[in-house]
Write a protein that holds these residues in place. Sequence first.
Motif, PDB file in Angstrom:
ATOM      1  N   ALA A  25       1.481 -14.201   4.200  1.00 23.15           N
ATOM      2  CA  ALA A  25       1.176 -14.272   2.774  1.00 23.15           C
ATOM      3  C   ALA A  25       0.505 -15.595   2.422  1.00 23.15           C
ATOM      4  O   ALA A  25      -0.472 -15.639   1.656  1.00 23.15           O
ATOM      5  N   GLU A  26       1.007 -16.680   2.981  1.00 16.81           N
ATOM      6  CA  GLU A  26       0.425 -17.997   2.702  1.00 16.81           C
ATOM      7  C   GLU A  26      -0.995 -18.082   3.247  1.00 16.81           C
ATOM      8  O   GLU A  26      -1.894 -18.620   2.588  1.00 16.81           O
ATOM      9  N   TRP A  27      -1.216 -17.546   4.442  1.00 18.25           N
ATOM     10  CA  TRP A  27      -2.549 -17.578   5.058  1.00 18.25           C
ATOM     11  C   TRP A  27      -3.539 -16.760   4.234  1.00 18.25           C
ATOM     12  O   TRP A  27      -4.667 -17.194   3.971  1.00 18.25           O
ATOM     13  N   LEU A  28      -3.137 -15.565   3.818  1.00 20.05           N
ATOM     14  CA  LEU A  28      -4.028 -14.704   3.031  1.00 20.05           C
ATOM     15  C   LEU A  28      -4.395 -15.362   1.701  1.00 20.05           C
ATOM     16  O   LEU A  28      -5.558 -15.327   1.278  1.00 20.05           O
ATOM     17  N   ALA A  29      -3.408 -15.970   1.028  1.00 22.93           N
ATOM     18  CA  ALA A  29      -3.661 -16.598  -0.278  1.00 22.93           C
ATOM     19  C   ALA A  29      -4.555 -17.828  -0.160  1.00 22.93           C
ATOM     20  O   ALA A  29      -5.166 -18.247  -1.143  1.00 22.93           O
ATOM     21  N   ALA A  30      -4.651 -18.384   1.057  1.00 30.55           N
ATOM     22  CA  ALA A  30      -5.456 -19.591   1.264  1.00 30.55           C
ATOM     23  C   ALA A  30      -6.905 -19.284   1.621  1.00 30.55           C
ATOM     24  O   ALA A  30      -7.725 -20.209   1.735  1.00 30.55           O
ATOM     25  N   GLN A  31      -7.248 -18.006   1.798  1.00 25.67           N
ATOM     26  CA  GLN A  31      -8.610 -17.654   2.196  1.00 25.67           C
ATOM     27  C   GLN A  31      -9.540 -17.557   0.985  1.00 25.67           C
ATOM     28  O   GLN A  31      -9.207 -16.901  -0.006  1.00 25.67           O
ATOM     29  N   PRO A  32     -10.699 -18.179   1.045  1.00 24.28           N
ATOM     30  CA  PRO A  32     -11.646 -18.090  -0.075  1.00 24.28           C
ATOM     31  C   PRO A  32     -12.316 -16.720  -0.127  1.00 24.28           C
ATOM     32  O   PRO A  32     -12.418 -16.021   0.884  1.00 24.28           O
ATOM     33  N   VAL A  33     -12.736 -16.326  -1.305  1.00 23.57           N
ATOM     34  CA  VAL A  33     -13.430 -15.050  -1.488  1.00 23.57           C
ATOM     35  C   VAL A  33     -14.739 -15.319  -2.205  1.00 23.57           C
ATOM     36  O   VAL A  33     -14.750 -15.854  -3.312  1.00 23.57           O
TER      37      VAL A  33
ATOM     38  N   GLY B  26     -10.457  -4.601   1.751  1.00 24.16           N
ATOM     39  CA  GLY B  26     -10.105  -3.219   1.461  1.00 24.16           C
ATOM     40  C   GLY B  26     -11.118  -2.229   1.988  1.00 24.16           C
ATOM     41  O   GLY B  26     -12.252  -2.583   2.316  1.00 24.16           O
ATOM     42  N   THR B  27     -10.682  -0.977   2.100  1.00 22.16           N
ATOM     43  CA  THR B  27     -11.563   0.100   2.546  1.00 22.16           C
ATOM     44  C   THR B  27     -11.401   1.271   1.589  1.00 22.16           C
ATOM     45  O   THR B  27     -10.371   1.957   1.606  1.00 22.16           O
ATOM     46  N   PRO B  28     -12.386   1.481   0.706  1.00 19.50           N
ATOM     47  CA  PRO B  28     -12.298   2.580  -0.259  1.00 19.50           C
ATOM     48  C   PRO B  28     -12.161   3.922   0.454  1.00 19.50           C
ATOM     49  O   PRO B  28     -12.645   4.079   1.572  1.00 19.50           O
ATOM     50  N   PRO B  29     -11.482   4.900  -0.160  1.00 13.56           N
ATOM     51  CA  PRO B  29     -10.980   4.840  -1.539  1.00 13.56           C
ATOM     52  C   PRO B  29      -9.501   4.493  -1.676  1.00 13.56           C
ATOM     53  O   PRO B  29      -9.006   4.434  -2.792  1.00 13.56           O
ATOM     54  N   PHE B  30      -8.773   4.275  -0.565  1.00 11.95           N
ATOM     55  CA  PHE B  30      -7.319   4.213  -0.700  1.00 11.95           C
ATOM     56  C   PHE B  30      -6.657   2.910  -0.271  1.00 11.95           C
ATOM     57  O   PHE B  30      -5.482   2.703  -0.539  1.00 11.95           O
ATOM     58  N   ILE B  31      -7.377   2.021   0.423  1.00 17.26           N
ATOM     59  CA  ILE B  31      -6.726   0.833   0.978  1.00 17.26           C
ATOM     60  C   ILE B  31      -7.217  -0.411   0.252  1.00 17.26           C
ATOM     61  O   ILE B  31      -8.413  -0.689   0.221  1.00 17.26           O
ATOM     62  N   PRO B  32      -6.319  -1.200  -0.333  1.00 13.50           N
ATOM     63  CA  PRO B  32      -6.726  -2.345  -1.160  1.00 13.50           C
ATOM     64  C   PRO B  32      -7.068  -3.568  -0.326  1.00 13.50           C
ATOM     65  O   PRO B  32      -6.688  -3.679   0.844  1.00 13.50           O
ATOM     66  N   GLY B  33      -7.787  -4.504  -0.940  1.00 17.05           N
ATOM     67  CA  GLY B  33      -8.036  -5.796  -0.327  1.00 17.05           C
ATOM     68  C   GLY B  33      -6.798  -6.666  -0.373  1.00 17.05           C
ATOM     69  O   GLY B  33      -5.916  -6.471  -1.213  1.00 17.05           O
ATOM     70  N   LEU B  34      -6.744  -7.656   0.516  1.00 14.05           N
ATOM     71  CA  LEU B  34      -5.596  -8.549   0.602  1.00 14.05           C
ATOM     72  C   LEU B  34      -5.913  -9.964   0.137  1.00 14.05           C
ATOM     73  O   LEU B  34      -5.005 -10.789   0.041  1.00 14.05           O
ATOM     74  N   LEU B  35      -7.171 -10.243  -0.139  1.00 10.39           N
ATOM     75  CA  LEU B  35      -7.551 -11.594  -0.537  1.00 10.39           C
ATOM     76  C   LEU B  35      -7.634 -11.701  -2.063  1.00 10.39           C
ATOM     77  O   LEU B  35      -7.801 -10.716  -2.767  1.00 10.39           O
ATOM     78  N   GLY B  36      -7.504 -12.941  -2.556  1.00 10.12           N
ATOM     79  CA  GLY B  36      -7.558 -13.164  -3.995  1.00 10.12           C
ATOM     80  C   GLY B  36      -6.255 -12.853  -4.699  1.00 10.12           C
ATOM     81  O   GLY B  36      -6.216 -12.787  -5.932  1.00 10.12           O
ATOM     82  N   LEU B  37      -5.170 -12.667  -3.920  1.00 11.74           N
ATOM     83  CA  LEU B  37      -3.856 -12.384  -4.494  1.00 11.74           C
ATOM     84  C   LEU B  37      -2.955 -13.607  -4.355  1.00 11.74           C
ATOM     85  O   LEU B  37      -3.028 -14.327  -3.356  1.00 11.74           O
TER      86      LEU B  37
END
Length: 243
Positions: A202-210, A149-160
Amino acid sequence: MKRLFLTALLFIAHPAGAAETLTASAPDTVEERVKPCIVCHGPEDKKGRDAYYPRIAGKPEGYLFNQLRNFRDGKRHYQPMALLLEGLPDPYLREMAAYFASLKQAFPPPEPMRASSAEIELARKLVTRGDPSRKIPACVECHGKDLMGTPPFIPGLLGLPRVYLIAQFGNWQHGGLMRGQTPDCMSEIAKQLTTNEASIIAEWLAAQPVSEARFKREEPAPTLPDELARRCASIVLQSGLPQ
């Protein structure tokens, strides 16, 4: 569940009165007021149907504020959220957004990825390089090179959760439940993707460690290509928060 929901509604819509009615000892604080939110958006690792409730702790304040307004104003549709937020003024929503943006919670473990090697490579390409021939920008152009994500308006995509990400893509693609500020750049982008492409992203993003280090690192807002910057500019202009 009905009683829990009515209690949650009472706390959000009338926090001071609800606190006095339900328990005289409950303090009138933002932590007490947002307890109903924790029922769905708590720190527990979500499974099954609960995986559709996303993690909101640590997301950018501006993003959370915009989503709260969208639910309240009918631009994003989910009836329980609409009822909880009905009639709440912008300053109250900003306070809620600031609270959740300040929270730090451990990220869930990455989900297993069952896609083929070709699908994994396609997902990585779309996430990191996009597809200029179809005017699809890379995810990293807006969401940061680490996708946090990039504050203040764009969310992260990992950990979802994968199922949550797939559901969001579907809503954007079919113009149903996800309508943000206008113009809605994510809807425009998602409609350029095939159903299979959205699924493997979506599958690739959910598989990334944080890692915690990855989460805490501050990253300046990206410099977007002119066309994408124009399409997304109104999100900032209509946010009601300092730019």
